[in-house]
Design a protein around this motif. Structure first.
Motif, PDB file in Angstrom:
ATOM      1  N   HIS A  98      24.022 -60.848  35.363  1.00 12.01           N
ATOM      2  CA  HIS A  98      25.447 -60.747  35.006  1.00 12.01           C
ATOM      3  C   HIS A  98      25.867 -61.636  33.837  1.00 12.01           C
ATOM      4  CE1 HIS A  98      25.322 -59.613  39.377  1.00 12.01           C
ATOM      5  NE2 HIS A  98      26.074 -58.630  38.924  1.00 12.01           N
ATOM      6  N   HIS A  99      24.924 -62.332  33.196  1.00  9.78           N
ATOM      7  CA  HIS A  99      25.240 -63.220  32.075  1.00  9.78           C
ATOM      8  C   HIS A  99      26.222 -64.317  32.495  1.00  9.78           C
ATOM      9  CE1 HIS A  99      26.226 -64.534  27.931  1.00  9.78           C
ATOM     10  NE2 HIS A  99      25.108 -63.917  27.571  1.00  9.78           N
ATOM     11  N   LEU A 100      25.942 -64.965  33.598  1.00  7.26           N
ATOM     12  CA  LEU A 100      26.786 -66.047  34.103  1.00  7.26           C
ATOM     13  C   LEU A 100      26.255 -67.400  33.622  1.00  7.26           C
ATOM     14  CD1 LEU A 100      27.205 -64.805  37.790  1.00  7.26           C
ATOM     15  CD2 LEU A 100      28.774 -64.452  35.867  1.00  7.26           C
ATOM     16  N   ASP A 101      27.107 -68.396  33.661  1.00 11.17           N
ATOM     17  CA  ASP A 101      26.729 -69.754  33.309  1.00 11.17           C
ATOM     18  C   ASP A 101      25.854 -70.327  34.419  1.00 11.17           C
ATOM     19  OD1 ASP A 101      26.544 -72.449  32.770  1.00 11.17           O
ATOM     20  OD2 ASP A 101      28.650 -72.700  32.226  1.00 11.17           O
ATOM     21  N   LEU A 102      24.550 -70.410  34.180  1.00 13.07           N
ATOM     22  CA  LEU A 102      23.623 -70.864  35.219  1.00 13.07           C
ATOM     23  C   LEU A 102      23.885 -72.303  35.647  1.00 13.07           C
ATOM     24  CD1 LEU A 102      20.244 -69.359  33.919  1.00 13.07           C
ATOM     25  CD2 LEU A 102      21.743 -68.446  35.705  1.00 13.07           C
ATOM     26  N   SER A 103      24.417 -73.101  34.753  1.00 18.22           N
ATOM     27  CA  SER A 103      24.646 -74.512  35.078  1.00 18.22           C
ATOM     28  C   SER A 103      25.712 -74.699  36.149  1.00 18.22           C
ATOM     29  CB  SER A 103      25.029 -75.287  33.816  1.00 18.22           C
ATOM     30  OG  SER A 103      26.307 -74.887  33.341  1.00 18.22           O
ATOM     31  N   LYS A 104      26.516 -73.680  36.389  1.00 16.01           N
ATOM     32  CA  LYS A 104      27.604 -73.766  37.365  1.00 16.01           C
ATOM     33  C   LYS A 104      27.298 -73.017  38.658  1.00 16.01           C
ATOM     34  CE  LYS A 104      31.208 -74.357  33.873  1.00 16.01           C
ATOM     35  NZ  LYS A 104      32.486 -73.827  33.306  1.00 16.01           N
ATOM     36  N   LEU A 105      26.105 -72.443  38.751  1.00 16.34           N
ATOM     37  CA  LEU A 105      25.742 -71.668  39.937  1.00 16.34           C
ATOM     38  C   LEU A 105      24.915 -72.511  40.900  1.00 16.34           C
ATOM     39  CD1 LEU A 105      24.709 -68.225  38.377  1.00 16.34           C
ATOM     40  CD2 LEU A 105      26.970 -68.968  39.166  1.00 16.34           C
ATOM     41  N   SER A 106      25.005 -72.151  42.174  1.00 14.18           N
ATOM     42  CA  SER A 106      24.161 -72.813  43.177  1.00 14.18           C
ATOM     43  C   SER A 106      22.718 -72.385  42.976  1.00 14.18           C
ATOM     44  CB  SER A 106      24.615 -72.424  44.582  1.00 14.18           C
ATOM     45  OG  SER A 106      24.362 -71.049  44.824  1.00 14.18           O
ATOM     46  N   THR A 147      17.174 -74.953  37.188  1.00 12.43           N
ATOM     47  CA  THR A 147      16.744 -73.714  36.532  1.00 12.43           C
ATOM     48  C   THR A 147      15.246 -73.685  36.230  1.00 12.43           C
ATOM     49  OG1 THR A 147      18.945 -73.688  35.514  1.00 12.43           O
ATOM     50  CG2 THR A 147      17.350 -72.072  34.735  1.00 12.43           C
ATOM     51  N   PRO A 148      14.675 -74.693  35.577  1.00 12.29           N
ATOM     52  CA  PRO A 148      13.222 -74.640  35.295  1.00 12.29           C
ATOM     53  C   PRO A 148      12.373 -74.551  36.559  1.00 12.29           C
ATOM     54  CG  PRO A 148      14.274 -76.304  33.932  1.00 12.29           C
ATOM     55  CD  PRO A 148      15.289 -75.871  34.945  1.00 12.29           C
ATOM     56  N   SER A 168       9.845 -74.480  29.159  1.00 15.32           N
ATOM     57  CA  SER A 168      10.974 -73.895  29.891  1.00 15.32           C
ATOM     58  C   SER A 168      12.299 -74.057  29.148  1.00 15.32           C
ATOM     59  CB  SER A 168      11.096 -74.534  31.281  1.00 15.32           C
ATOM     60  OG  SER A 168      11.400 -75.918  31.173  1.00 15.32           O
ATOM     61  N   THR A 169      12.314 -74.846  28.070  1.00 19.73           N
ATOM     62  CA  THR A 169      13.561 -75.074  27.325  1.00 19.73           C
ATOM     63  C   THR A 169      13.282 -75.067  25.820  1.00 19.73           C
ATOM     64  OG1 THR A 169      13.257 -77.469  27.574  1.00 19.73           O
ATOM     65  CG2 THR A 169      14.701 -76.365  29.175  1.00 19.73           C
ATOM     66  N   LEU A 170      12.834 -73.952  25.316  1.00 22.94           N
ATOM     67  CA  LEU A 170      12.448 -73.838  23.910  1.00 22.94           C
ATOM     68  C   LEU A 170      13.666 -73.678  22.987  1.00 22.94           C
ATOM     69  CD1 LEU A 170       9.425 -71.448  24.450  1.00 22.94           C
ATOM     70  CD2 LEU A 170       9.320 -73.912  23.961  1.00 22.94           C
ATOM     71  N   LYS A 171      13.554 -74.232  21.805  1.00 22.15           N
ATOM     72  CA  LYS A 171      14.636 -74.183  20.818  1.00 22.15           C
ATOM     73  C   LYS A 171      14.612 -72.863  20.051  1.00 22.15           C
ATOM     74  CE  LYS A 171      14.457 -79.186  19.969  1.00 22.15           C
ATOM     75  NZ  LYS A 171      13.277 -79.496  20.811  1.00 22.15           N
ATOM     76  N   ARG A 172      15.758 -72.547  19.447  1.00 22.35           N
ATOM     77  CA  ARG A 172      15.863 -71.381  18.578  1.00 22.35           C
ATOM     78  C   ARG A 172      16.788 -71.692  17.411  1.00 22.35           C
ATOM     79  NH1 ARG A 172      17.409 -66.116  21.889  1.00 22.35           N
ATOM     80  NH2 ARG A 172      18.887 -67.517  22.900  1.00 22.35           N
ATOM     81  N   ILE A 173      16.770 -70.817  16.426  1.00 24.47           N
ATOM     82  CA  ILE A 173      17.624 -70.958  15.249  1.00 24.47           C
ATOM     83  C   ILE A 173      18.616 -69.804  15.243  1.00 24.47           C
ATOM     84  CG2 ILE A 173      17.709 -71.062  12.737  1.00 24.47           C
ATOM     85  CD1 ILE A 173      14.806 -72.092  12.829  1.00 24.47           C
ATOM     86  N   ARG A 174      19.886 -70.106  15.406  1.00 27.27           N
ATOM     87  CA  ARG A 174      20.912 -69.057  15.450  1.00 27.27           C
ATOM     88  C   ARG A 174      21.172 -68.503  14.045  1.00 27.27           C
ATOM     89  NH1 ARG A 174      25.290 -67.906  18.833  1.00 27.27           N
ATOM     90  NH2 ARG A 174      24.924 -69.818  20.050  1.00 27.27           N
ATOM     91  N   ILE A 175      21.187 -67.192  13.947  1.00 27.95           N
ATOM     92  CA  ILE A 175      21.542 -66.520  12.694  1.00 27.95           C
ATOM     93  C   ILE A 175      22.936 -65.932  12.869  1.00 27.95           C
ATOM     94  CG2 ILE A 175      20.881 -64.823  10.970  1.00 27.95           C
ATOM     95  CD1 ILE A 175      18.875 -67.142  11.396  1.00 27.95           C
ATOM     96  N   SER A 176      23.869 -66.418  12.094  1.00 27.21           N
ATOM     97  CA  SER A 176      25.272 -66.020  12.233  1.00 27.21           C
ATOM     98  C   SER A 176      25.666 -64.973  11.203  1.00 27.21           C
ATOM     99  CB  SER A 176      26.179 -67.247  12.077  1.00 27.21           C
ATOM    100  OG  SER A 176      25.880 -68.229  13.046  1.00 27.21           O
ATOM    101  N   GLY A 177      26.597 -64.146  11.582  1.00 32.11           N
ATOM    102  CA  GLY A 177      27.129 -63.163  10.657  1.00 32.11           C
ATOM    103  C   GLY A 177      27.853 -63.847   9.513  1.00 32.11           C
ATOM    104  N   GLY A 178      27.627 -63.364   8.297  1.00 28.98           N
ATOM    105  CA  GLY A 178      28.256 -63.959   7.128  1.00 28.98           C
ATOM    106  C   GLY A 178      27.420 -65.034   6.463  1.00 28.98           C
ATOM    107  N   MET A 179      26.266 -65.359   7.040  1.00 27.75           N
ATOM    108  CA  MET A 179      25.391 -66.373   6.429  1.00 27.75           C
ATOM    109  C   MET A 179      24.844 -65.845   5.107  1.00 27.75           C
ATOM    110  SD  MET A 179      21.767 -67.922   7.868  1.00 27.75           S
ATOM    111  CE  MET A 179      22.497 -68.969   9.131  1.00 27.75           C
ATOM    112  N   GLU A 186      20.028 -64.343  40.257  1.00 26.80           N
ATOM    113  CA  GLU A 186      20.169 -63.890  38.869  1.00 26.80           C
ATOM    114  C   GLU A 186      18.804 -63.747  38.191  1.00 26.80           C
ATOM    115  OE1 GLU A 186      22.848 -63.093  36.789  1.00 26.80           O
ATOM    116  OE2 GLU A 186      23.997 -62.976  38.658  1.00 26.80           O
ATOM    117  N   LEU A 187      17.930 -64.688  38.480  1.00 27.74           N
ATOM    118  CA  LEU A 187      16.614 -64.668  37.838  1.00 27.74           C
ATOM    119  C   LEU A 187      15.663 -63.668  38.474  1.00 27.74           C
ATOM    120  CD1 LEU A 187      17.826 -67.254  36.627  1.00 27.74           C
ATOM    121  CD2 LEU A 187      15.593 -68.372  36.937  1.00 27.74           C
TER     122      LEU A 187
END
Length: 290
Positions: A197-205, A242-243, A269-280, A212-213
């Protein structure tokens, strides 16, 4: 002509005609008249002397551009690009216009970057398996329909594969359907979970997170008959539970929205990414690859 000779000639011709009809011999008797039937105008292609043919081109060298040179995991890290919708969304930078996306992918191709599958990425991280020089992982969050209709043709044209993280409860109208997702998977792309459901996992039990997983993973397996290795955290949010749940449920890789490249020493379990934004601007995009 002598009547006797004429009679003999007539008898001979008659006999010859009878024999020809009986045995089906072809006759071509010219009685001194021109054939009035027009001959077809057929162009005859001359047969070339085999010795005049040019020599066959030499075989391509084994290190041609279609066979990238393999190397170890780069010390500077591997860029994992994060895209969402490939469309123009006024006031929302999650939408990258098609023109911008096309320029970015074509530039990567011109610079000889090679896209990785999730499995190749995982093997390089866990087993130090060799990967192509100038590797890159392309990821798309949420499962927008334009990922299939707009992004995939551009990726395919440039010889790239990507990873698509799917919100399983959103599959359908306005987003990709199961047939489209299956088609992407069948053409060498990787599919990962973006929860149910694309919920905020940090706020779930813990139990809510596990649902969800686990449910999203099982949905992907049931519909696509694939192995699901990766989880992408909705909005990049998670907590210390989560991990642990990922490991319990068989996930091997977790992707956040924390900026940066991925290195061998990173927590898988917590890999980084580079966000590509519209208008860049393209110049700004190019600076991401020093």
């Amino acid at each position: 002509m002598n009547p006797k000779r004429s009679l003999i000639l007539t008898v001979c011709v008659t006999i010859l005609i009878i024999i020809s009809v009986t045995l089906k011999w072809p006759l071509n008797i010219d009685f001194g008249r021109h054939n009035q039937e027009a001959k077809p105008n057929v162009a005859i292609t001359p047969i070339l002397n085999p010795t005049s043919n040019p020599a066959s081109p030499p075989p391509l060298p084994s290190n041609n551009l279609n066979e990238p040179k393999m190397s170890k995991f780069p010390e500077e890290g591997v860029p994992v690009l994060m895209y969402h919708s490939i469309s123009t969304i006024p006031g929302n930078s999650l939408g990258v216009p098609v023109k911008q996306f096309t320029e970015e992918i074509e530039w990567l191709h011109q610079q000889n970057y090679h896209s990785l599958s999730l499995e190749e990425f995982n093997q390089a991280l866990t087993n130090k398996a060799p990967i192509p020089e100038k590797p890159i992982l392309l990821t798309f969050d949420d499962g927008y329909e334009d990922n299939y209709s707009s992004a995939w043709p551009i990726l395919h044209q440039n010889g790239y594969r990507a990873t698509f993280f799917i919100v399983t409860n959103s599959v359908g109208p306005g987003m990709m359907n199961w047939d489209q997702i299956n088609d992407l998977a069948s053409q060498g792309n990787s599919i990962g979970s973006h929860t149910v459901h694309h919920l905020d996992l940090s706020k779930l039990s813990s139990k809510q997170q596990e649902n969800e997983l686990s449910i999203s993973k099982q949905e992907l397996v049931n519909h696509l008959d694939i192995s699901v290795q990766a989880l992408c955290f909705p909005s990049g949010r998670y907590n210390k539970t989560t991990p642990k749940l990922m490991s319990k449920l068989g996930y091997k890789l977790g992707f956040t929205t924390h900026p940066g490249k991925v290195h061998l020493s990173d927590d898988l379990s917590t890999l980084k990414r580079i966000r590509i934004s519209g208008g860049m601007p393209l110049a700004s995009f190019q600076k991401l690859f020093p």
